[in-house]
Design a protein around this motif. Structure first.
Motif, short mmCIF file in Angstrom:
data_model
loop_
_atom_site.label_atom_id
_atom_site.label_comp_id
_atom_site.label_asym_id
_atom_site.label_seq_id
_atom_site.Cartn_x
_atom_site.Cartn_y
_atom_site.Cartn_z
N UNK A 107 -0.28 9.15 16.90
CA UNK A 107 -1.27 8.13 16.52
C UNK A 107 -2.08 8.59 15.31
N UNK A 108 -2.45 9.87 15.30
CA UNK A 108 -3.19 10.43 14.18
C UNK A 108 -2.36 10.36 12.90
N UNK A 109 -1.08 10.67 13.00
CA UNK A 109 -0.19 10.62 11.84
C UNK A 109 -0.13 9.21 11.25
N UNK A 110 0.10 8.19 12.06
CA UNK A 110 0.22 6.82 11.52
C UNK A 110 -1.12 6.31 11.00
N UNK A 111 -2.23 6.84 11.51
CA UNK A 111 -3.55 6.49 10.97
C UNK A 111 -3.71 7.05 9.57
N UNK A 112 -3.18 8.23 9.35
CA UNK A 112 -3.30 8.91 8.06
C UNK A 112 -2.31 8.40 7.01
N UNK A 164 3.68 4.49 7.61
CA UNK A 164 4.38 4.84 8.84
C UNK A 164 3.88 3.96 9.98
N UNK A 165 4.78 3.70 10.92
CA UNK A 165 4.36 2.94 12.11
C UNK A 165 4.93 3.58 13.36
N UNK A 166 4.19 3.44 14.44
CA UNK A 166 4.56 3.98 15.73
C UNK A 166 5.41 2.95 16.47
N UNK A 167 6.59 3.38 16.91
CA UNK A 167 7.48 2.52 17.70
C UNK A 167 7.87 3.30 18.95
N UNK A 168 7.11 3.10 20.02
CA UNK A 168 7.36 3.85 21.25
C UNK A 168 7.00 5.31 21.05
N UNK A 222 -10.82 9.50 18.26
CA UNK A 222 -10.00 8.90 17.20
C UNK A 222 -10.07 9.78 15.95
N UNK A 223 -8.96 9.95 15.30
CA UNK A 223 -8.89 10.79 14.10
C UNK A 223 -9.50 10.07 12.91
N UNK A 224 -10.07 10.84 12.04
CA UNK A 224 -10.63 10.28 10.83
C UNK A 224 -9.79 10.75 9.66
N UNK A 225 -9.38 9.81 8.81
CA UNK A 225 -8.55 10.14 7.66
C UNK A 225 -9.30 11.14 6.79
N UNK A 226 -8.59 12.17 6.37
CA UNK A 226 -9.16 13.19 5.52
C UNK A 226 -9.82 14.32 6.29
N UNK A 227 -10.05 14.12 7.56
CA UNK A 227 -10.69 15.14 8.37
C UNK A 227 -9.62 16.09 8.93
N UNK A 228 -9.93 17.38 8.93
CA UNK A 228 -9.00 18.38 9.49
C UNK A 228 -8.98 18.26 11.01
N UNK A 284 -3.65 18.70 10.61
CA UNK A 284 -3.67 17.64 9.62
C UNK A 284 -4.81 17.93 8.66
N UNK A 285 -4.48 18.01 7.38
CA UNK A 285 -5.47 18.12 6.33
C UNK A 285 -5.46 16.78 5.60
#
Length: 156
Positions: free
Chosen positions: A134-139, A143-147, A1-7, A71-72
């Motif tokens: 998934x990483x993008x919407x976590x950050x 934004x939300x994932x729809x399909x 799972x991605x962590x916000x702020x983590x590269x 992702x930065x």
């Protein structure tokens, strides 16, 4: 799972036919660089053309194997050879799948288009598109994932 702020770096997917096509081109340039030395032209022309062909072949390989998406903390950094694009995460409006063949920092036609800013867009091809989305919407909570798409949440 991605962590916000983590590269987190996502390499570009590479279609086999694109890799093959580019390697055939690189080998053709290398063969031409060698073959020009047997031609009856000046030494300067031979050296110049060989250098140009070698540099072009090197550039092609550099782009093919360096294309990635990072992702930065506050932006998506797209790298492809010497080229760099920075997409502020909070400016992203929509992400959707595409097979558009226009030039882009993507080594596959299995692409996603990121629409950001007022009218900017960029097409990329991360190896693991679903993890990338998934990483993008976590950050970006707006934004939300729809399909297989990402959209900005409706206000109101």
């Amino acid at each position: 799972m991605a962590h916000i702020g983590r590269r987190v770096v996502y390499p570009s997917k590479r279609d086999a036919w694109i890799v093959l096509l580019l390697w055939v081109s690189v080998l053709g340039m290398a063969a031409a660089a060698v073959a020009i030395w047997v031609d009856e032209v000046s030494h300067g022309f031979r050296a110049g053309m060989s250098a140009l062909l070698t540099a072009t072949a090197g550039f092609t390989v550099w782009v093919l194997y360096s294309t990635s998406y990072t992702f930065d903390k506050e932006e998506l950094i797209v790298r492809s050879g010497p080229f760099r694009w920075k997409v502020p995460l909070d400016s992203i409006h929509e992400v959707f799948p595409t097979r558009n063949p226009l030039s882009s920092p993507a080594c596959s036609l299995d692409r996603i288009r990121i629409r950001y800013g007022r009218r900017w867009g960029i097409m990329i091809s991360p190896v693991n598109k679903s993890a990338f989305l998934r990483d993008l919407v976590t950050r970006v909570p707006e934004l939300e994932l729809r399909g297989d798409r990402v959209v900005r949440r409706s206000e109101g």
